[in-house]
Design an enzyme around this catalytic site. Structure first.
Site, mmCIF file in Angstrom:
data_model
loop_
_atom_site.group_PDB
_atom_site.id
_atom_site.type_symbol
_atom_site.label_atom_id
_atom_site.label_comp_id
_atom_site.label_asym_id
_atom_site.label_seq_id
_atom_site.Cartn_x
_atom_site.Cartn_y
_atom_site.Cartn_z
ATOM 1 N N ARG A 118 9.997 37.636 -8.025
ATOM 2 C CA ARG A 118 11.019 36.958 -7.242
ATOM 3 C C ARG A 118 10.949 35.463 -7.555
ATOM 4 O O ARG A 118 9.876 34.940 -7.864
ATOM 5 C CB ARG A 118 10.782 37.167 -5.738
ATOM 6 C CG ARG A 118 11.887 36.578 -4.879
ATOM 7 C CD ARG A 118 11.546 36.543 -3.402
ATOM 8 N NE ARG A 118 12.659 35.959 -2.652
ATOM 9 C CZ ARG A 118 12.603 35.576 -1.388
ATOM 10 N NH1 ARG A 118 11.464 35.693 -0.701
ATOM 11 N NH2 ARG A 118 13.665 35.064 -0.789
ATOM 12 N N HIS A 119 12.087 34.792 -7.463
ATOM 13 C CA HIS A 119 12.118 33.347 -7.640
ATOM 14 C C HIS A 119 11.219 32.661 -6.616
ATOM 15 O O HIS A 119 10.793 33.254 -5.621
ATOM 16 C CB HIS A 119 13.544 32.825 -7.503
ATOM 17 C CG HIS A 119 14.171 33.182 -6.178
ATOM 18 N ND1 HIS A 119 13.866 32.540 -4.999
ATOM 19 C CD2 HIS A 119 15.063 34.141 -5.854
ATOM 20 C CE1 HIS A 119 14.548 33.059 -4.015
ATOM 21 N NE2 HIS A 119 15.278 34.050 -4.493
ATOM 22 N N HIS A 164 15.147 38.664 -7.793
ATOM 23 C CA HIS A 164 15.277 38.334 -6.376
ATOM 24 C C HIS A 164 14.447 39.295 -5.530
ATOM 25 O O HIS A 164 13.918 40.291 -6.035
ATOM 26 C CB HIS A 164 16.741 38.401 -5.964
ATOM 27 C CG HIS A 164 17.640 37.563 -6.823
ATOM 28 N ND1 HIS A 164 18.022 36.294 -6.486
ATOM 29 C CD2 HIS A 164 18.224 37.828 -8.033
ATOM 30 C CE1 HIS A 164 18.805 35.798 -7.437
ATOM 31 N NE2 HIS A 164 18.938 36.710 -8.381
ATOM 32 N N ASP A 165 14.396 39.003 -4.224
ATOM 33 C CA ASP A 165 13.615 39.859 -3.338
ATOM 34 C C ASP A 165 14.161 41.282 -3.270
ATOM 35 O O ASP A 165 13.403 42.246 -3.169
ATOM 36 C CB ASP A 165 13.522 39.257 -1.929
ATOM 37 C CG ASP A 165 14.836 38.689 -1.419
ATOM 38 O OD1 ASP A 165 15.867 38.833 -2.102
ATOM 39 O OD2 ASP A 165 14.817 38.071 -0.326
ATOM 40 N N ARG A 222 12.941 28.177 -2.033
ATOM 41 C CA ARG A 222 14.280 27.622 -2.221
ATOM 42 C C ARG A 222 14.837 27.088 -0.908
ATOM 43 O O ARG A 222 14.310 27.355 0.171
ATOM 44 C CB ARG A 222 15.228 28.705 -2.738
ATOM 45 C CG ARG A 222 15.288 29.935 -1.845
ATOM 46 C CD ARG A 222 16.569 30.712 -2.023
ATOM 47 N NE ARG A 222 16.550 32.001 -1.349
ATOM 48 C CZ ARG A 222 16.748 32.179 -0.050
ATOM 49 N NH1 ARG A 222 16.956 31.131 0.742
ATOM 50 N NH2 ARG A 222 16.739 33.395 0.482
ATOM 51 N N ARG A 270 18.357 29.544 -9.235
ATOM 52 C CA ARG A 270 16.957 29.571 -8.795
ATOM 53 C C ARG A 270 16.110 30.542 -9.609
ATOM 54 O O ARG A 270 14.912 30.318 -9.767
ATOM 55 C CB ARG A 270 16.874 29.908 -7.307
ATOM 56 C CG ARG A 270 17.501 31.218 -6.889
ATOM 57 C CD ARG A 270 17.487 31.381 -5.375
ATOM 58 N NE ARG A 270 18.210 32.557 -4.918
ATOM 59 C CZ ARG A 270 19.520 32.583 -4.690
ATOM 60 N NH1 ARG A 270 20.249 31.488 -4.882
ATOM 61 N NH2 ARG A 270 20.107 33.700 -4.265
#
Length: 472
Positions: free
Chosen positions: A100-101, A342-343, A104, A170
């Site tokens: 995941r990024h 992403h999540d 943010r 992101r």
């Protein structure tokens, strides 16, 4: 010592311990940055002290119940800081880290948000990677460099590593920061004397064409099956129980219609030490947190069909790369395929593998799917690193050992691997088809439990629910 180690500044006139110093860039995989008190160079004595304290790796490594020739038992031969179940034998073949990024800014504000002045509170813009997120991914990349040090040269090469990201700022920025740790700059990789980086490409596709990392976004069948799940009596039971909550929160926040994303906004604002309005504490963190997890993540990957159409394409690529690596047809013959996502990608992948713990995915978390060779056989390990401060947790897929034979891994995952995504996405959903709705028990609030059947498994990890589609 790392390959191609460059020695610098030998001067016989200096004190003995300072006669030879080494460019510390080459030691970044060990130190995660400049050693304390050092700038451009490292003394040999510093290296020796670090190795003595931190790198006492055992030469004998036991795996999956075996005993080494040196007589050690499996859990007695791990390196300092490692989980006893971490397979530290350096015979890994190909890896597919999915992360995941990093940290943010919130994706948006709510109408009555006291912190909706973007320029003041979120100067990089909504949804953008923060400086904290940059650091998180630099540290994760440094960890991956340590983990795969024997497979990856210090200099980036197209034939070694491939990085894929969603087309979102992101995730793209996270990939670049991660690469700064994975491929630390060295003297030979500096185009300009004072710019320390290696220029490494990150590949992406526009979101409406990303069939690998965001396939569900364009898949009609996925959206249809999801609508059936959301019309199920179990899902509607939770929505009915939280209807008053949703109405009250929407009114306080200034929404015309409730959105579970309000939890994410409040979470980020609290994370940044912003004082939340007094009304928030009647609903936050729970039940807003559980509703956000249930409605925004678990439901999206709650059936085998949804997993097949979301996480399936990426798992398929990872498995095919492993198989090609073994039979010699992987071209280029890379060792590392990295996915910056992403999540929801992490949740869908863990749910597809039946190992999701029902807890929201922290920033910069990573799922490490790794092919390993042992005694002329091939195995897959899946680990979950949910913090840049700790070692990964070695996971065990239901029906297999933690060190899972590749053939068995393929068999266990075949139901979530699409044959042809475009064809399946275009298929009509057959009326009356029954789907198994999977909900991690840890994600269900006590007051919601009566909405669901009791777990069929003794460990209580999942509630198993049967959901039939409409007969329309």
């Amino acid at each position: 010592m790392p390959r191609q180690l460059q020695l610098r500044c030998f001067d016989a006139k200096r004190p003995e311990e300072d006669r030879l110093v080494i460019i510390w860039d080459w030691l970044m995989p060990l130190f995660w940055g400049p050693p304390p008190g050092e700038r451009d160079f490292v003394r040999l004595s510093t290296i020796e002290e670090f190795v003595e304290k931190n790198l006492r790796f055992q030469k004998c490594k036991a795996v999956a119940g075996d005993t080494c020739s040196c007589g050690k038992k499996p859990n007695e031969v791990v390196s300092p800081g490692q989980s006893p179940n971490h397979y530290e034998h350096r015979v890994s073949k190909v890896h597919g880290p999915l992360y995941r990024h990093g940290d943010r800014a919130p994706l948006s504000s709510y109408p009555n948000d006291p912190y909706n002045d973007v320029a003041r509170y979120w100067p990089r813009g909504y949804g953008q990677l923060s400086e904290i997120g940059e650091e998180q991914h630099y540290r994760l990349g440094s960890y991956l460099r340590q983990r795969y040090f024997d497979l990856l040269p210090l200099m980036y090469n197209y034939n070694d590593t491939h990085i894929r990201s969603t087309d979102v700022d992101r995730t793209l920025a996270s990939a670049l920061c991660n690469l700064a740790g994975l491929y630390p700059a060295s003297n030979t990789s500096r185009v300009w004397p004072h710019v320390a980086f290696q220029a490494i490409p990150v590949h992406t596709e526009t979101q409406d064409h990303d069939h690998l990392l965001k396939p569900a976004d364009y898949c009609p069948k996925y959206l249809k099956v999801l609508s059936y799940v959301e019309s199920s009596k179990e899902y509607q039971c939770v929505m009915n129980l939280t209807a008053q909550l949703q109405k009250e929160v929407a009114a306080f926040a200034g929404y015309s219609t409730y959105t579970s994303d309000i939890y994410d906004i409040l979470f980020i604002e609290e994370l940044y030490n912003l004082t939340l309005p007094s009304w928030v504490w009647s609903y936050y963190p729970n039940p807003l947190k559980s509703l956000y997890l249930f409605d925004g993540f678990i439901t999206w990957g709650s059936t085998t069909e949804l997993q097949r159409l979301s996480a399936g394409p990426m798992l398929k690529e990872i498995i095919e790369n492993m198989q090609r690596k073994i039979n010699g047809t992987l071209n280029p013959d890379r060792s590392l395929y990295v996915y910056s996502t992403h999540d929801d990608n992490v949740v869908n992948t863990l749910m597809a593998l039946k190992v999701f713990n029902g807890i929201l995915v922290p920033f910069a978390s990573a799922v490490l799917t790794e092919l390993r060779a042992l005694n002329n056989s091939y195995y897959v390990t899946v680990s979950y690193k949910n913090s840049t401060e700790t070692e990964p947790y070695l996971l065990q897929l239901p029906g297999c050992d933690s060190l899972c034979p590749l053939d068995q891994f393929v068999e266990l995952t075949k139901e979530v691997i699409p044959d042809d995504l475009d064809t399946e996405c275009a298929e009509e959903v057959t009326a009356g088809t029954e789907y198994l709705f999977q909900v991690p028990a840890a994600a269900i609030l006590p007051e919601w439990e009566h909405c669901f059947q009791k777990p069929k498994s003794d460990d209580g990890l999942f509630h198993f629910l049967s959901v039939k589609t409409s007969s329309k």
